[in-house]
Write an enzyme that holds these catalytic residues in place. Structure first.
Site, PDB file in Angstrom:
ATOM      1  N   ASN A  10       0.815  -1.274   0.079  1.00 47.06           N
ATOM      2  CA  ASN A  10       0.087  -0.144  -0.121  1.00 47.06           C
ATOM      3  C   ASN A  10       1.072   1.401  -0.019  1.00 47.06           C
ATOM      4  OD1 ASN A  10      -1.802   2.176   0.552  1.00 47.06           O
ATOM      5  ND2 ASN A  10      -2.434   1.616   2.648  1.00 47.06           N
ATOM      6  N   LYS A  12      -0.105   4.312  -0.388  1.00 44.43           N
ATOM      7  CA  LYS A  12      -0.667   5.316   0.287  1.00 44.43           C
ATOM      8  C   LYS A  12      -0.462   6.532  -0.676  1.00 44.43           C
ATOM      9  CE  LYS A  12       0.248   3.604   4.623  1.00 44.43           C
ATOM     10  NZ  LYS A  12      -0.468   3.802   6.188  1.00 44.43           N
ATOM     11  N   HIS A  98      -9.911   1.351   4.907  1.00 40.44           N
ATOM     12  CA  HIS A  98      -8.730   1.772   5.331  1.00 40.44           C
ATOM     13  C   HIS A  98      -8.837   2.723   6.553  1.00 40.44           C
ATOM     14  CE1 HIS A  98      -4.765   2.551   6.360  1.00 40.44           C
ATOM     15  NE2 HIS A  98      -4.378   1.627   5.781  1.00 40.44           N
ATOM     16  N   GLU A 100      -7.530   4.969   7.707  1.00 39.39           N
ATOM     17  CA  GLU A 100      -7.022   6.397   7.355  1.00 39.39           C
ATOM     18  C   GLU A 100      -8.270   6.940   6.588  1.00 39.39           C
ATOM     19  OE1 GLU A 100      -3.245   5.843   5.231  1.00 39.39           O
ATOM     20  OE2 GLU A 100      -2.561   5.222   7.137  1.00 39.39           O
ATOM     21  N   GLU A 167      -6.015  -4.787  10.669  1.00 33.39           N
ATOM     22  CA  GLU A 167      -5.048  -3.569  10.653  1.00 33.39           C
ATOM     23  C   GLU A 167      -5.300  -3.079  11.838  1.00 33.39           C
ATOM     24  OE1 GLU A 167      -2.812  -2.485   6.884  1.00 33.39           O
ATOM     25  OE2 GLU A 167      -4.524  -1.116   6.999  1.00 33.39           O
ATOM     26  N   GLY A 173       1.757   2.306  11.077  1.00 34.57           N
ATOM     27  CA  GLY A 173       2.836   3.528  10.795  1.00 34.57           C
ATOM     28  C   GLY A 173       3.458   3.817  12.248  1.00 34.57           C
ATOM     29  N   SER A 206       2.696  -1.935  10.297  1.00 30.00           N
ATOM     30  CA  SER A 206       4.199  -1.779  10.590  1.00 30.00           C
ATOM     31  C   SER A 206       5.149  -3.009  10.328  1.00 30.00           C
ATOM     32  CB  SER A 206       4.351  -1.503  12.174  1.00 30.00           C
ATOM     33  OG  SER A 206       4.249  -0.032  12.565  1.00 30.00           O
TER      34      SER A 206
HETATM   35  C1  PEP Z   1      -1.100   0.338   6.013  1.00 33.79           C
HETATM   36  O1  PEP Z   1      -1.482   1.489   5.987  1.00 33.79           O
HETATM   37  O2  PEP Z   1      -2.149  -0.375   5.495  1.00 33.79           O
HETATM   38  C2  PEP Z   1      -0.138   0.135   6.608  1.00 33.79           C
HETATM   39  C3  PEP Z   1      -0.037  -1.217   6.897  1.00 33.79           C
HETATM   40  O3  PEP Z   1       0.900   0.950   7.021  1.00 33.79           O
HETATM   41  P1  PEP Z   1       2.218   0.786   7.836  1.00 33.79           P
HETATM   42  O4  PEP Z   1       2.831  -0.631   7.058  1.00 33.79           O
HETATM   43  O5  PEP Z   1       3.072   1.637   7.247  1.00 33.79           O
HETATM   44  O6  PEP Z   1       1.954   0.394   9.150  1.00 33.79           O
END
Ligand code: PEP
Length: 245
Positions: A10, A12, A98, A100, A167, A173, A206
């Site tokens: 992803n 982003k 997601h 976000e 998630e 993040g 992460s």
């Molecule tokens: C995400 O936003 O889907 C994600 C997994 O981000 P990160 O790996 O940066 O935590």
């Protein structure tokens, strides 16, 4: 660890035309034996989908989008793209729900509509669920997940084109990943919500080359949704390699 693992990148709101060069090593890797049974899927921003498709023309790497509009039809929705338009240019996957975007106001009903129309457009859906830190502290994780799954997948009978990405919001993040035991139990809980065969359940939050060794030992995870680390091709390849080593 299940054998055929999915690694979904992803990106982003990152990347421009110069980023395409960094994909050469991923393409090479995808054609090597080291990829094992791993499936790679990139979800770049809308602006790069066509360029990624051209770039991946001769390899097995698939493409997805990071969101879509809920309408099945064309319409006066400035700034939006629907699932038919994504399928039409060659995307096969779309991330929906997601955190976000949930934070920006996407609710379970809207997410459900998006998923239903994405499936009608013959896209595979990466449906994100996860609790916030506040939910977790109040021990509401399972309650939240059950609600997101129930309403997000309402009226959807055929779930074979759905992937669930667990998630936890507090993990995205932040560099913090759930404890292995907790993660195993949460993935089991998600799978238990399905009467027949459960959709594949991925973990996201992460994931990086350092923690993948522990994560891959959790044997009910079907793959990973990877944000930050996927924007660096060396790290992304390393995650796949370490999963199978
Ligand atoms: C995400 O936003 O889907 C994600 C997994 O981000 P990160 O790996 O940066 O935590």
């Amino acid at each position: 660890m299940t054998n055929k693992m999915y690694f979904i990148a992803n990106w982003k709101m990152f990347g421009d035309l110069r980023s395409l060069n960094s994909l050469d090593k991923v393409i090479k890797f995808s054609k090597s034996k080291e990829i094992n049974k791993g499936r790679l899927i990139y979800c770049p921003p809308y602006t790069l989908i066509s360029s990624f498709l051209k770039k991946f023309n001769n390899c097995q790497i698939d493409i997805g989008a990071q969101n879509c509009h809920e309408s099945q039809n064309y319409g006066p929705y400035t700034g939006h793209v629907n699932s038919h338009m994504l399928k039409n240019i060659g995307a096969n996957y779309v991330i929906i729900g997601h955190s976000e975007n949930r934070e920006k106001g996407e609710n379970d009903q809207l997410i459900n509509l998006k998923i239903r129309n994405a499936l009608k457009a013959k896209l595979k859906v990466i449906f994100c669920v996860g609790e916030t830190l506040v939910d977790k502290r109040k021990k509401k994780t399972n309650l939240i997940l059950a609600k997101q799954i129930k309403f997000g997948l309402d009226k959807i009978k055929d779930k074979k084109n759905i992937f669930i990405a667990y998630e936890p919001v507090w993990s995205i993040g932040t560099g913090i990943v759930p404890k292995s035991k907790n993660l195993f139990e949460t993935i089991e809980f998600i799978k238990s919500k399905f009467k027949g065969k459960s959709p594949k359940v991925l973990y996201g939050g992460s994931v990086n080359p350092n923690n993948i060794k522990n994560l891959k030992e959790i044997n009910n995870i079907d793959g990973f949704l990877i944000g930050g680390a996927s924007q660096n091709s060396n790290k992304f390849i390393d995650i796949v390699k370490k999963t199978y080593s």
